[in-house]
Design an enzyme around this catalytic site. Structure first.
Site, PDB file in Angstrom:
ATOM      1  N   ARG A 170       0.048  12.087   1.383  1.00 21.29           N
ATOM      2  CA  ARG A 170       1.206  11.332   0.868  1.00 21.29           C
ATOM      3  C   ARG A 170       2.529  11.831   1.445  1.00 21.29           C
ATOM      4  O   ARG A 170       3.537  11.949   0.725  1.00 21.29           O
ATOM      5  CB  ARG A 170       1.266  11.355  -0.664  1.00 21.29           C
ATOM      6  CG  ARG A 170       0.107  10.682  -1.331  1.00 21.29           C
ATOM      7  CD  ARG A 170      -0.002   9.182  -1.027  1.00 21.29           C
ATOM      8  NE  ARG A 170      -1.313   8.721  -1.452  1.00 21.29           N
ATOM      9  CZ  ARG A 170      -2.385   8.646  -0.628  1.00 21.29           C
ATOM     10  NH1 ARG A 170      -2.283   8.934   0.652  1.00 21.29           N
ATOM     11  NH2 ARG A 170      -3.540   8.241  -1.074  1.00 21.29           N
ATOM     12  N   CYS A 218       0.777   5.375  -8.515  1.00 28.12           N
ATOM     13  CA  CYS A 218       0.551   6.727  -9.049  1.00 28.12           C
ATOM     14  C   CYS A 218       1.843   7.531  -9.009  1.00 28.12           C
ATOM     15  O   CYS A 218       2.545   7.554  -7.996  1.00 28.12           O
ATOM     16  CB  CYS A 218      -0.540   7.444  -8.259  1.00 28.12           C
ATOM     17  SG  CYS A 218      -2.159   6.755  -8.622  1.00 28.12           S
ATOM     18  N   GLU A 288       4.528  12.190  -6.826  1.00 25.56           N
ATOM     19  CA  GLU A 288       4.239  11.501  -5.555  1.00 25.56           C
ATOM     20  C   GLU A 288       5.419  10.592  -5.224  1.00 25.56           C
ATOM     21  O   GLU A 288       5.765  10.391  -4.076  1.00 25.56           O
ATOM     22  CB  GLU A 288       2.956  10.670  -5.715  1.00 25.56           C
ATOM     23  CG  GLU A 288       2.626   9.866  -4.467  1.00 25.56           C
ATOM     24  CD  GLU A 288       1.296   9.115  -4.588  1.00 25.56           C
ATOM     25  OE1 GLU A 288       0.324   9.670  -5.125  1.00 25.56           O
ATOM     26  OE2 GLU A 288       1.262   7.967  -4.114  1.00 25.56           O
TER      27      GLU A 288
HETATM   28  C1  LIG Z   1       0.895  -1.295  -8.056  1.00 27.42           C
HETATM   29  C2  LIG Z   1       1.057  -0.205  -7.015  1.00 27.42           C
HETATM   30  C3  LIG Z   1      -0.070   0.349  -6.426  1.00 27.42           C
HETATM   31  C4  LIG Z   1       0.061   1.362  -5.488  1.00 27.42           C
HETATM   32  N1  LIG Z   1      -1.069   1.869  -4.909  1.00 27.42           N
HETATM   33  C5  LIG Z   1      -0.959   2.816  -3.959  1.00 27.42           C
HETATM   34  C6  LIG Z   1      -2.124   3.346  -3.324  1.00 27.42           C
HETATM   35  O1  LIG Z   1      -3.249   2.964  -3.608  1.00 27.42           O
HETATM   36  N2  LIG Z   1      -1.957   4.291  -2.370  1.00 27.42           N
HETATM   37  C7  LIG Z   1      -0.727   4.744  -2.000  1.00 27.42           C
HETATM   38  O2  LIG Z   1      -0.639   5.589  -1.108  1.00 27.42           O
HETATM   39  N3  LIG Z   1       0.395   4.264  -2.598  1.00 27.42           N
HETATM   40  C8  LIG Z   1       0.310   3.323  -3.553  1.00 27.42           C
HETATM   41  N4  LIG Z   1       1.436   2.847  -4.161  1.00 27.42           N
HETATM   42  C9  LIG Z   1       2.753   3.431  -3.840  1.00 27.42           C
HETATM   43  C10 LIG Z   1       3.512   2.765  -2.670  1.00 27.42           C
HETATM   44  O3  LIG Z   1       3.125   1.414  -2.525  1.00 27.42           O
HETATM   45  C11 LIG Z   1       3.318   3.528  -1.358  1.00 27.42           C
HETATM   46  O4  LIG Z   1       3.819   4.834  -1.435  1.00 27.42           O
HETATM   47  C12 LIG Z   1       3.990   2.818  -0.166  1.00 27.42           C
HETATM   48  O5  LIG Z   1       3.604   3.481   1.004  1.00 27.42           O
HETATM   49  C13 LIG Z   1       5.510   2.766  -0.257  1.00 27.42           C
HETATM   50  O6  LIG Z   1       5.964   1.819   0.688  1.00 27.42           O
HETATM   51  P1  LIG Z   1       7.371   1.087   0.516  1.00 27.42           P
HETATM   52  O7  LIG Z   1       7.598   0.219   1.689  1.00 27.42           O
HETATM   53  O8  LIG Z   1       7.465   0.462  -0.805  1.00 27.42           O
HETATM   54  O9  LIG Z   1       8.342   2.336   0.607  1.00 27.42           O
HETATM   55  P2  LIG Z   1       9.541   2.687  -0.385  1.00 27.42           P
HETATM   56  O10 LIG Z   1       9.007   2.899  -1.748  1.00 27.42           O
HETATM   57  O11 LIG Z   1      10.643   1.724  -0.211  1.00 27.42           O
HETATM   58  O12 LIG Z   1       9.967   4.108   0.227  1.00 27.42           O
HETATM   59  C14 LIG Z   1       9.102   5.214   0.143  1.00 27.42           C
HETATM   60  C15 LIG Z   1       9.671   6.325   1.043  1.00 27.42           C
HETATM   61  O13 LIG Z   1       9.604   5.886   2.400  1.00 27.42           O
HETATM   62  C16 LIG Z   1      10.919   5.860   2.976  1.00 27.42           C
HETATM   63  N5  LIG Z   1      10.970   4.703   3.864  1.00 27.42           N
HETATM   64  C17 LIG Z   1      10.618   3.423   3.589  1.00 27.42           C
HETATM   65  N6  LIG Z   1      10.728   2.657   4.707  1.00 27.42           N
HETATM   66  C18 LIG Z   1      11.176   3.479   5.692  1.00 27.42           C
HETATM   67  C19 LIG Z   1      11.482   3.307   7.071  1.00 27.42           C
HETATM   68  N7  LIG Z   1      11.361   2.122   7.699  1.00 27.42           N
HETATM   69  N8  LIG Z   1      11.921   4.392   7.773  1.00 27.42           N
HETATM   70  C20 LIG Z   1      12.040   5.602   7.172  1.00 27.42           C
HETATM   71  N9  LIG Z   1      11.782   5.830   5.883  1.00 27.42           N
HETATM   72  C21 LIG Z   1      11.343   4.779   5.159  1.00 27.42           C
HETATM   73  C22 LIG Z   1      11.881   5.788   1.806  1.00 27.42           C
HETATM   74  O14 LIG Z   1      13.131   6.339   2.149  1.00 27.42           O
HETATM   75  C23 LIG Z   1      11.146   6.623   0.764  1.00 27.42           C
HETATM   76  O15 LIG Z   1      11.360   7.990   0.999  1.00 27.42           O
HETATM   77  C24 LIG Z   1       1.346   1.833  -5.113  1.00 27.42           C
HETATM   78  C25 LIG Z   1       2.478   1.261  -5.708  1.00 27.42           C
HETATM   79  C26 LIG Z   1       2.342   0.255  -6.649  1.00 27.42           C
HETATM   80  C27 LIG Z   1       3.583  -0.342  -7.272  1.00 27.42           C
END
Ligand SMILES: Cc1cc2nc3c(=O)[nH]c(=O)nc-3n(C[C@H](O)[C@H](O)[C@H](O)COP(=O)(O)OP(=O)(O)OC[C@H]3O[C@@H](n4cnc5c(N)ncnc54)[C@H](O)[C@@H]3O)c2cc1C
Length: 293
Positions: A170, A218, A288
């Site tokens: 992660r 999570c 996380e």
């Molecule tokens: C219902 C649900 C289920 C989920 N299930 C899982 C799962 O099974 N496994 C899992 O790993 N995660 C899961 N997640 C968590 C989440 O979806 C992941 O961590 C995902 O990778 C976050 O992506 P995001 O685009 O939403 O990033 P954000 O939440 O917008 O950002 C997360 C981090 O990445 C950085 N970031 C985002 N985009 C960029 C970019 N282009 N350049 C640099 N930094 C950037 C942000 O600054 C921040 O630090 C779940 C979330 C939800 C709501």
């Protein structure tokens, strides 16, 4: 603050982050920018740096808990067409950081390219999935990444190999950059087998996770020996609520926004869970999710 005129209409002031996070909570960012190109992104980054304005990047906001009162900063969201392309060369997929992961899965399935199915149901953008090394069911996106194109905080473009990215559980070394694009290496499979796998993974999620209330998935990382959800449940914390935030009854490692929770409700609940789990099991849970203060 004076922004270069090329950035006119690209920056909103005092924009609420509750609109951009899946938790649907959080305060206002002093500046919220939507650059239209890598050139504009560079201009934003350099202007912010010159003015000592901290920068944060948001993807789908599915792993972010933004404080109710945020420190002065600029949040950047990549959404312009330059960041949402998908192209194919053999088994390689060139995909922009702002593309939603479910869309990548759908298009790859249509092309008969498999390998991403285990990521079904993760509501991320490609950029956020790479930075967090998103994963499920024992597999992570890192295994499929060949290269990432990033911008550093001086506006310089770099191309990083999987090794140079330094993926971890992660997390990844990409948090020091702005991810612009990546190359994923997939496998030829039949559309039917990909679709069946996707369906299976989505079903497993629906059975084991609360998908009907806002959350960030999570909340805590899984410690070495036990899943965080198992520890939280064993401590009898399922259903516990603080203000509008509650520990999900379906999955104890999910905090759900049940009734207009503020971010401080969620933070208080997280603190209580950590203290209880430490007291009863001796294990320290680590978040996380990314907490923006
Ligand atoms: C219902 C649900 C289920 C989920 N299930 C899982 C799962 O099974 N496994 C899992 O790993 N995660 C899961 N997640 C968590 C989440 O979806 C992941 O961590 C995902 O990778 C976050 O992506 P995001 O685009 O939403 O990033 P954000 O939440 O917008 O950002 C997360 C981090 O990445 C950085 N970031 C985002 N985009 C960029 C970019 N282009 N350049 C640099 N930094 C950037 C942000 O600054 C921040 O630090 C779940 C979330 C939800 C709501």
């Amino acid at each position: 603050m004076n922004w270069p005129k090329e950035l006119n209409n690209k920056i909103k002031k005092t924009e609420s982050l509750s609109k951009y996070t899946t938790f649907r909570s959080g305060g206002k960012a002093a500046f919220f920018a939507f650059p239209g190109s890598a050139g504009q992104l560079k201009l934003l980054v350099c202007t912010a740096k010159k003015n000592k304005l901290p920068i944060r990047i948001i993807g789908a906001g599915s792993n972010i808990l933004a404080a109710d009162r945020l420190k002065r900063s600029m949040v950047i969201k990549l959404s312009a067409p330059e960041f949402t392309g998908i192209a194919f060369r053999g088994n390689r997929v060139y995909v922009g950081a702002a593309v939603a992961l479910p869309r990548v899965l759908k298009i790859c399935c249509d092309k008969g390219l498999g390998g991403l199915e285990f990521l079904s149901g993760i509501p991320a953008t490609v950029g956020g999935a790479l930075v967090m090394n998103a994963g499920a069911w024992g597999r992570n996106i890192s295994n499929l990444v060949e290269r990432a194109k990033v911008m550093d905080y001086n506006g310089k473009i770099r191309h990083l190999s999987r090794r140079a990215i330094n993926f971890s559980y992660r997390g990844s070394g990409l948090s020091r950059y702005i991810v612009l694009e990546c190359i994923l290496m997939l496998n030829r499979k039949s559309r039917k087998s990909i679709k069946d796998k996707i369906r299976g993974y989505l079903l497993r999620r629906r059975k084991t996770q609360d998908l009907s209330n806002p959350s960030a998935g999570c909340i805590f990382k899984n410690p070495k020996d036990y899943p965080a959800g198992m520890l939280i449940e064993a401590c009898g914390l399922k259903g516990l609520a603080f203000g509008g935030a509650a520990v999900s009854q379906t999955h104890a490692n999910f905090i759900i926004n049940k009734n207009k929770a503020s971010s401080s409700d969620i933070i208080k609940l997280m603190g209580f869970i950590r203290r209880e789990v430490k007291k009863k099991t001796g294990i320290q849970l680590e978040p996380e999710i990314k907490i923006w203060d």
